[in-house]
Design an enzyme around this catalytic site. Sequence first.
Site, PDB file in Angstrom:
ATOM      1  N   SER A   1       3.819 -14.154   6.006  1.00 53.05           N
ATOM      2  CA  SER A   1       5.357 -13.148   5.412  1.00 53.05           C
ATOM      3  C   SER A   1       5.794 -13.979   4.606  1.00 53.05           C
ATOM      4  CB  SER A   1       5.444 -12.414   6.487  1.00 53.05           C
ATOM      5  OG  SER A   1       7.421 -12.341   5.673  1.00 53.05           O
TER       6      SER A   1
ATOM      7  N   TYR B   1      11.780 -14.118  13.271  1.00 52.33           N
ATOM      8  CA  TYR B   1      10.470 -13.462  12.541  1.00 52.33           C
ATOM      9  C   TYR B   1      10.239 -14.584  11.384  1.00 52.33           C
ATOM     10  CZ  TYR B   1       8.546 -10.257   9.205  1.00 52.33           C
ATOM     11  OH  TYR B   1       7.099  -9.778   8.831  1.00 52.33           O
TER      12      TYR B   1
HETATM   13  P1  NDP Z   1       4.241  -1.612  11.187  1.00 48.92           P
HETATM   14  O1  NDP Z   1       5.491  -1.682  11.988  1.00 48.92           O
HETATM   15  O2  NDP Z   1       4.145  -0.544  10.869  1.00 48.92           O
HETATM   16  O3  NDP Z   1       2.795  -1.564  11.884  1.00 48.92           O
HETATM   17  C1  NDP Z   1       3.046  -2.753  12.784  1.00 48.92           C
HETATM   18  C2  NDP Z   1       1.504  -2.842  13.900  1.00 48.92           C
HETATM   19  O4  NDP Z   1       1.533  -3.681  14.971  1.00 48.92           O
HETATM   20  C3  NDP Z   1       1.561  -0.860  14.339  1.00 48.92           C
HETATM   21  O5  NDP Z   1       0.109  -1.063  14.388  1.00 48.92           O
HETATM   22  C4  NDP Z   1       2.376  -1.668  16.127  1.00 48.92           C
HETATM   23  O6  NDP Z   1       1.433  -0.636  16.886  1.00 48.92           O
HETATM   24  C5  NDP Z   1       1.936  -3.345  15.671  1.00 48.92           C
HETATM   25  N1  NDP Z   1       1.729  -3.684  17.367  1.00 48.92           N
HETATM   26  C6  NDP Z   1       3.831  -4.382  17.400  1.00 48.92           C
HETATM   27  N2  NDP Z   1       3.567  -5.170  18.583  1.00 48.92           N
HETATM   28  C7  NDP Z   1       2.304  -5.092  19.083  1.00 48.92           C
HETATM   29  C8  NDP Z   1       1.956  -5.751  20.078  1.00 48.92           C
HETATM   30  N3  NDP Z   1       3.333  -6.390  21.073  1.00 48.92           N
HETATM   31  N4  NDP Z   1       0.750  -5.941  19.850  1.00 48.92           N
HETATM   32  C9  NDP Z   1      -0.056  -5.015  20.007  1.00 48.92           C
HETATM   33  N5  NDP Z   1       0.547  -4.235  18.840  1.00 48.92           N
HETATM   34  C10 NDP Z   1       1.694  -4.503  18.052  1.00 48.92           C
HETATM   35  O7  NDP Z   1       4.506  -2.951  10.356  1.00 48.92           O
HETATM   36  P2  NDP Z   1       3.326  -3.054   9.144  1.00 48.92           P
HETATM   37  O8  NDP Z   1       2.304  -2.106   8.495  1.00 48.92           O
HETATM   38  O9  NDP Z   1       4.639  -3.135   7.826  1.00 48.92           O
HETATM   39  O10 NDP Z   1       3.621  -5.185   8.752  1.00 48.92           O
HETATM   40  C11 NDP Z   1       2.274  -5.758   9.690  1.00 48.92           C
HETATM   41  C12 NDP Z   1       1.878  -7.091   9.607  1.00 48.92           C
HETATM   42  O11 NDP Z   1       2.238  -7.307   8.008  1.00 48.92           O
HETATM   43  C13 NDP Z   1       3.145  -7.239  10.266  1.00 48.92           C
HETATM   44  O12 NDP Z   1       2.721  -8.748  10.624  1.00 48.92           O
HETATM   45  C14 NDP Z   1       3.713  -8.168   9.308  1.00 48.92           C
HETATM   46  O13 NDP Z   1       5.116  -8.938  10.012  1.00 48.92           O
HETATM   47  C15 NDP Z   1       3.653  -7.969   8.216  1.00 48.92           C
HETATM   48  N6  NDP Z   1       4.210  -7.789   6.807  1.00 48.92           N
HETATM   49  C16 NDP Z   1       5.235  -6.819   6.732  1.00 48.92           C
HETATM   50  C17 NDP Z   1       5.495  -6.396   5.229  1.00 48.92           C
HETATM   51  C18 NDP Z   1       5.517  -5.246   5.092  1.00 48.92           C
HETATM   52  O14 NDP Z   1       6.956  -5.751   4.038  1.00 48.92           O
HETATM   53  N7  NDP Z   1       5.409  -4.237   5.274  1.00 48.92           N
HETATM   54  C19 NDP Z   1       5.412  -7.906   4.022  1.00 48.92           C
HETATM   55  C20 NDP Z   1       5.385  -9.392   5.112  1.00 48.92           C
HETATM   56  C21 NDP Z   1       4.772  -8.909   6.449  1.00 48.92           C
HETATM   57  P3  NDP Z   1       2.993  -0.668  18.251  1.00 48.92           P
HETATM   58  O15 NDP Z   1       3.691  -0.378  18.069  1.00 48.92           O
HETATM   59  O16 NDP Z   1       2.115   0.826  18.568  1.00 48.92           O
HETATM   60  O17 NDP Z   1       2.104  -1.771  18.992  1.00 48.92           O
END
Ligand code: NDP
Length: 250
Positions: free
Chosen positions: A140, A153
């Site tokens: 991130s 985070y």
């Molecule tokens: P979303 O919230 O859209 O998606 C997150 C995903 O992770 C979902 O599939 C969710 O499914 C899954 N998830 C969450 N907790 C768990 C868990 N305990 N076990 C298994 N799966 C899990 O997030 P983004 O696509 O925005 O982000 C994805 C990654 O990119 C993250 O690591 C985020 O920190 C990083 N990121 C995102 C940015 C952005 O601007 N969007 C910027 C920088 C980094 P479910 O809830 O069903 O488990």
Amino acid sequence: MILKGKTALVSGGSRGIGFAIAKLYHDEGANVYIMSRNAEKLGEAADKIGSDDRIHAVPCDVSSKTAVDQAFERIKADGARIDILVNDAGVNLRGPLETMPLETWEKVLGINLTGTFLLTQKVFPDMKEAGGGKIVNIASLMSEVARPTIAPYVASKGGVKMFTRAIAVEWAKYNIQANAIIPGYIETEMNTPLIADKEFNAKIVGRTPAARWGKPEEVAQAALFLASKGADFITGQALAVDGGILANLM
Ligand code: NDP
């Protein structure tokens, strides 16, 4: 078909960045396992990715060692061997540091950092046996800089970046490459409240030299490159896909 014959595991594959990566890997010929907690949503995502036998949904909470062990039993029962691991699953819980409950801290660290550790350990035997593999960790902007009210985070994502380097130096001898991606502000569900906040939205667009939010598909392109043969001599790096925001002072 850059990934034909490869098997990939993408945590967080049900939506957002993880979904875009899983879809692109599948489009490029890989056999793809996606993992997240909500089984129904995960199944719907798998259906959207493809109707063939190269897409598999494995519900799992990556922060639980028991759940991860069970998920790998399921993957092993298919006879699959993971060549590419994408650690994308992540959450962000907000609150002032001075009153941050320990549970909040542990939850964010447990998913973002410990989950990454657990899956990484699990794919090692496959990658060692195959004579190599690729690990792509989704870090991130908060691996580099901080913002108030998201201390767990920030700490977790700083950890993800350094853990990536730890993997890279320890497992280079097994021909395993580990790299991180630093997405900038990307239009996903995680950011829905930020996108809806007009003032915040204007600030992000104003500070990003590209003057827009990024798309999950743009992050996926970097994840494809880092999983490809073309990246065989790249390891321990963190690649920003951020429209220039990290390079920008004002
Ligand atoms: P979303 O919230 O859209 O998606 C997150 C995903 O992770 C979902 O599939 C969710 O499914 C899954 N998830 C969450 N907790 C768990 C868990 N305990 N076990 C298994 N799966 C899990 O997030 P983004 O696509 O925005 O982000 C994805 C990654 O990119 C993250 O690591 C985020 O920190 C990083 N990121 C995102 C940015 C952005 O601007 N969007 C910027 C920088 C980094 P479910 O809830 O069903 O488990």
